[in-house]
Write an enzyme that holds these catalytic residues in place. Structure first.
Site, PDB file in Angstrom:
ATOM      1  N   PRO A 242       0.847  -1.201   0.000  1.00  0.00           N
ATOM      2  CA  PRO A 242       0.000   0.000   0.000  1.00  0.00           C
ATOM      3  C   PRO A 242       0.880   1.249   0.000  1.00  0.00           C
ATOM      4  O   PRO A 242       1.536   1.550   1.002  1.00  0.00           O
ATOM      5  CB  PRO A 242      -0.803  -0.128   1.308  1.00  0.00           C
ATOM      6  CG  PRO A 242      -0.022  -1.052   2.170  1.00  0.00           C
ATOM      7  CD  PRO A 242       0.776  -1.939   1.278  1.00  0.00           C
ATOM      8  N   LEU A 243       0.943   1.934  -1.127  1.00  0.00           N
ATOM      9  CA  LEU A 243       1.873   3.044  -1.312  1.00  0.00           C
ATOM     10  C   LEU A 243       1.124   4.372  -1.274  1.00  0.00           C
ATOM     11  O   LEU A 243       0.277   4.639  -2.137  1.00  0.00           O
ATOM     12  CB  LEU A 243       2.597   2.906  -2.658  1.00  0.00           C
ATOM     13  CG  LEU A 243       3.392   1.614  -2.838  1.00  0.00           C
ATOM     14  CD1 LEU A 243       3.631   1.333  -4.312  1.00  0.00           C
ATOM     15  CD2 LEU A 243       4.708   1.708  -2.095  1.00  0.00           C
ATOM     16  N   THR A 244       1.437   5.195  -0.292  1.00  0.00           N
ATOM     17  CA  THR A 244       0.781   6.494  -0.188  1.00  0.00           C
ATOM     18  C   THR A 244       1.126   7.356  -1.396  1.00  0.00           C
ATOM     19  O   THR A 244       2.273   7.412  -1.818  1.00  0.00           O
ATOM     20  CB  THR A 244       1.220   7.214   1.107  1.00  0.00           C
ATOM     21  OG1 THR A 244       0.954   6.351   2.207  1.00  0.00           O
ATOM     22  CG2 THR A 244       0.468   8.508   1.297  1.00  0.00           C
ATOM     23  N   CYS A 327       4.073   2.937   9.651  1.00  0.00           N
ATOM     24  CA  CYS A 327       4.244   4.271   9.072  1.00  0.00           C
ATOM     25  C   CYS A 327       5.211   5.095   9.927  1.00  0.00           C
ATOM     26  O   CYS A 327       5.001   5.248  11.129  1.00  0.00           O
ATOM     27  CB  CYS A 327       2.897   4.984   8.967  1.00  0.00           C
ATOM     28  SG  CYS A 327       3.026   6.607   8.184  1.00  0.00           S
ATOM     29  N   LYS A 366       0.992  -4.817   9.370  1.00  0.00           N
ATOM     30  CA  LYS A 366       2.282  -4.478   8.764  1.00  0.00           C
ATOM     31  C   LYS A 366       3.120  -3.738   9.797  1.00  0.00           C
ATOM     32  O   LYS A 366       2.672  -2.746  10.373  1.00  0.00           O
ATOM     33  CB  LYS A 366       2.106  -3.602   7.524  1.00  0.00           C
ATOM     34  CG  LYS A 366       3.410  -3.317   6.786  1.00  0.00           C
ATOM     35  CD  LYS A 366       3.161  -2.595   5.469  1.00  0.00           C
ATOM     36  CE  LYS A 366       4.442  -2.470   4.659  1.00  0.00           C
ATOM     37  NZ  LYS A 366       5.391  -1.482   5.202  1.00  0.00           N
ATOM     38  N   HIS A 396       8.642  -5.096   7.394  1.00  0.00           N
ATOM     39  CA  HIS A 396       9.589  -4.279   6.628  1.00  0.00           C
ATOM     40  C   HIS A 396      10.910  -4.295   7.387  1.00  0.00           C
ATOM     41  O   HIS A 396      10.955  -3.914   8.555  1.00  0.00           O
ATOM     42  CB  HIS A 396       9.042  -2.851   6.494  1.00  0.00           C
ATOM     43  CG  HIS A 396       9.904  -1.956   5.662  1.00  0.00           C
ATOM     44  ND1 HIS A 396       9.602  -0.642   5.433  1.00  0.00           N
ATOM     45  CD2 HIS A 396      11.057  -2.185   4.995  1.00  0.00           C
ATOM     46  CE1 HIS A 396      10.536  -0.094   4.670  1.00  0.00           C
ATOM     47  NE2 HIS A 396      11.425  -1.020   4.391  1.00  0.00           N
ATOM     48  N   GLY A 429      11.352  -5.212   1.545  1.00  0.00           N
ATOM     49  CA  GLY A 429      12.547  -4.384   1.567  1.00  0.00           C
ATOM     50  C   GLY A 429      13.559  -4.713   0.497  1.00  0.00           C
ATOM     51  O   GLY A 429      14.061  -5.831   0.433  1.00  0.00           O
ATOM     52  N   ARG A 452       8.919   0.074  -3.337  1.00  0.00           N
ATOM     53  CA  ARG A 452       9.656   0.947  -4.270  1.00  0.00           C
ATOM     54  C   ARG A 452      10.036   0.223  -5.556  1.00  0.00           C
ATOM     55  O   ARG A 452      10.092   0.836  -6.634  1.00  0.00           O
ATOM     56  CB  ARG A 452      10.918   1.492  -3.600  1.00  0.00           C
ATOM     57  CG  ARG A 452      10.667   2.601  -2.593  1.00  0.00           C
ATOM     58  CD  ARG A 452      11.988   3.102  -2.025  1.00  0.00           C
ATOM     59  NE  ARG A 452      12.732   2.022  -1.391  1.00  0.00           N
ATOM     60  CZ  ARG A 452      14.047   2.043  -1.159  1.00  0.00           C
ATOM     61  NH1 ARG A 452      14.763   3.097  -1.508  1.00  0.00           N
ATOM     62  NH2 ARG A 452      14.656   1.038  -0.557  1.00  0.00           N
TER      63      ARG A 452
END
Length: 581
Positions: A242-244, A327, A366, A396, A429, A452
């Site tokens: 889930p990428l902001t 986060c 997460k 992560h 990661g 990423r």
């Protein structure tokens, strides 16, 4: 260097020569358009012309500064898409309805006058019209000529309209009725109230010890038994993180095409959802192509998180709900959310048990390795989470303090994966190639989350599934951007507001795409995620343009797909490091 030695002389270049080429090519193309009738061949003169002087790096006080800018552009301009519309046509005119506001209506009703002042069309064909048979944006569409008659009537393709009639492409839209009830605080949270009452009665007892009053129905039994919840097979799946900002619905559609198995909406704040904020509910939307889809919630209190979980359970279609306990941003952490939950285990436990009590779908979490860089705490939390009823954990391999300064700790992820068994644990990661993915799977994780890596090369899911390195061409990459633009027009609209919103999200994504180095230019394969590319010339102009880390060059790419930017257009990406030459 990470570029191939056989290409060093041909492709490696300096910063000035790199931007000089792009600037001269751009000026040359503009000059050709301005003088198409000119038959004199002056291409040699164009290539030797001196490029425009480069702008100095600037900080946000406007002072020249040679230091590399880091972090987020919190002061970046946020121009609303409405600012690009000089005049807007009334929605009732577009839909051929009578306007309920009459002469008091704020919007334009004069079609001829509106069409004269409207910006020129971007292209000859409208993607929405060609795909669905009709365009809901009618005359306001920036491709309106493709589906408008000379007397300003909208055309339809009856066969295509019939195919999509009654079909819901995007789910989880908030109804006006629900929004009204949320704002009036008239939504019932029966199960949440039962759970929260047990907390106030006896803080040491969990939701499983709720005493029932009266006969117990079959429905009650089913909902109280975790083993009867809807199950999701997480084993050996590729999970798009889930990428902001960048993990929007059009981007997820692109990743689904390349083989992502699990997708998740952007982080949504539970308090905003409970208050009926339209912008927050937009993060929950799900496309029909997302077969395994989850929602990620952020919050720091058991009451709001439990009520929000019940709200989602009753009003959306999801396969799982994820708690964001990773986060790192100050806005979230300082309120006790995100990474802050990892150090507040009592509240964390109540949140997990409360959400589990009201949900009919699995609950996942997460987390990061911890808050401080040299003080990992995930291994202490994971055994407790197994007792709380978590269905899956994503780890992560970095701490909050670390951010992205060092590589993810996959040795620690290996340790945690053993502790989590039999609950699936996903590792996250530094995955940027299928080789990275293979090494990650050897650690014993149940699956891989990619963040990423998917932004830099969304075709990574195909590479992993086919165990190969894809030397993708610049034209193929442009086709991917074209698909994203079309999906964006479907999602945000094909009028001026929709086009500019699509452009903004495209530019945010391009700030990551420019980090990709073509496989054919690498001395050793694969590229590592912490390796930033040197200045190099691509195998053609488009490949060189896509390698630029300058905002102006990203805007050029967007203009190839979405037409010229408005006169008052402004953009700075989220990350300072990607903003300048």
């Amino acid at each position: 260097t990470i570029l191939s030695s056989s290409y060093v002389c041909r492709f490696l270049t300096t910063k000035d020569k790199f931007h000089g080429l792009l600037d001269s090519e751009s000026q040359g193309s503009k000059r050709e358009k301005a003088s198409e009738s000119d038959t004199v061949d002056d291409s040699k003169e164009t290539s030797l012309e001196e490029p425009e002087p480069k702008r100095l790096k600037q900080n946000f006080e406007g002072r020249p500064d040679g230091k590399r800018l880091r972090g987020q552009n919190k002061s970046r301009p946020h121009t609303k898409p409405t600012a690009y519309d000089e005049k807007r046509l009334c929605h009732s005119i577009i839909q051929n309805k009578e306007c309920p506001f009459g002469a008091k209506c704020f919007f334009d009703h004069d079609i001829v006058k509106y069409m004269d002042s409207k910006p020129p069309d971007i292209g000859e064909t409208c993607h929405i019209y060609e795909t669905f048979g009709k365009c809901a944006y009618g005359l306001s569409c920036r491709f309106a000529k493709a589906h408008t008659t000379p007397d300003f009537k909208s055309m339809e393709k009856a066969d295509l309209v019939k195919v999509y009639e009654g079909r819901t492409m995007v789910k989880n839209n908030m109804s006006k009725e629900l929004q009204g009830r949320l704002r009036k605080r008239s939504v019932s949270f029966e199960k949440s109230e039962k759970y929260l009452k047990t907390l106030s009665d006896n803080k040491d007892k969990g939701a499983q010890q709720v005493k029932t009053v009266g006969p117990l129905t079959d429905a009650d039994v089913i909902k109280l038994r975790p083993c009867e919840k809807k199950q999701v097979d997480f084993q050996d799946k590729l999970y798009l993180a889930p990428l902001t900002t960048c993990g929007n619905l059009p981007f997820r559609r692109v990743c689904k095409r390349f083989g992502a198995d699990i997708t998740c909406g952007e982080m949504a704040m539970c308090t905003n959802l409970l208050q009926g904020h339209q912008s927050e509910w937009a993060l929950l939307r799900r496309h029909e192509s997302e077969d395994v889809f989850g929602i990620q919630l952020e919050g720091s209190f058991p009451d709001t998180m439990t009520r929000c979980a019940e709200l989602i359970n009753n009003n959306t279609e999801v396969d799982f709900v994820d708690i964001n306990s990773g986060c790192p941003i100050d806005l979230v952490y300082n309120k006790g959310g995100g990474c802050g939950l990892m150090t507040r285990t009592r509240k964390f436990e109540r949140i997990v048990k409360g959400m589990n009590y009201v949900l009919d779908v699995p609950l996942t979490v997460k987390i990061r390795t911890g808050v401080q860089e040299k003080s990992n705490i995930a291994h202490k939390l994971i055994p407790e989470m197994k007792n709380w009823g978590v269905s899956m954990i994503t780890l992560h391999g970095r701490s909050r303090e670390q951010r992205y300064t060092k590589l993810a700790d996959w040795d620690y992820i290996t340790t945690c994966a053993k502790l989590a068994s039999p609950i699936p644990l996903f590792g996250n990661g530094d995955i940027l190639s299928y080789e990275d993915a293979m090494k990650a799977k050897e650690t014993g994780v149940s699956g891989i989350m990619i963040a990423r890596g998917a932004l830099i090369k969304p075709w990574i899911f195909t590479e992993i599934k086919e165990s190969r390195h894809w030397d993708i061409s610049s034209s193929e990459r442009l086709d991917i951007l074209k698909d994203f633009s079309n999906f964006g027009l479907e999602h945000w609209g094909s009028d001026t507001r929709g086009v500019e919103r699509t452009r903004t999200f495209l530019l945010e994504w391009l700030s990551f795409l420019c980090r990709y180095i073509p496989v054919g230019l690498l001395e050793r394969v694969p590229q590592k995620i912490n390796e930033r590319p040197p200045y190099y010339m691509g195998r053609n102009y488009l490949e060189t343009l896509m390698a630029s880390q300058n905002v102006e060059d990203w805007i050029r790419i967007s203009e190839m797909l979405l037409g010229p930017v408005p006169k008052n257009f402004e953009f700075l990406p989220k990350h300072k490091a990607n903003s300048y030459k």
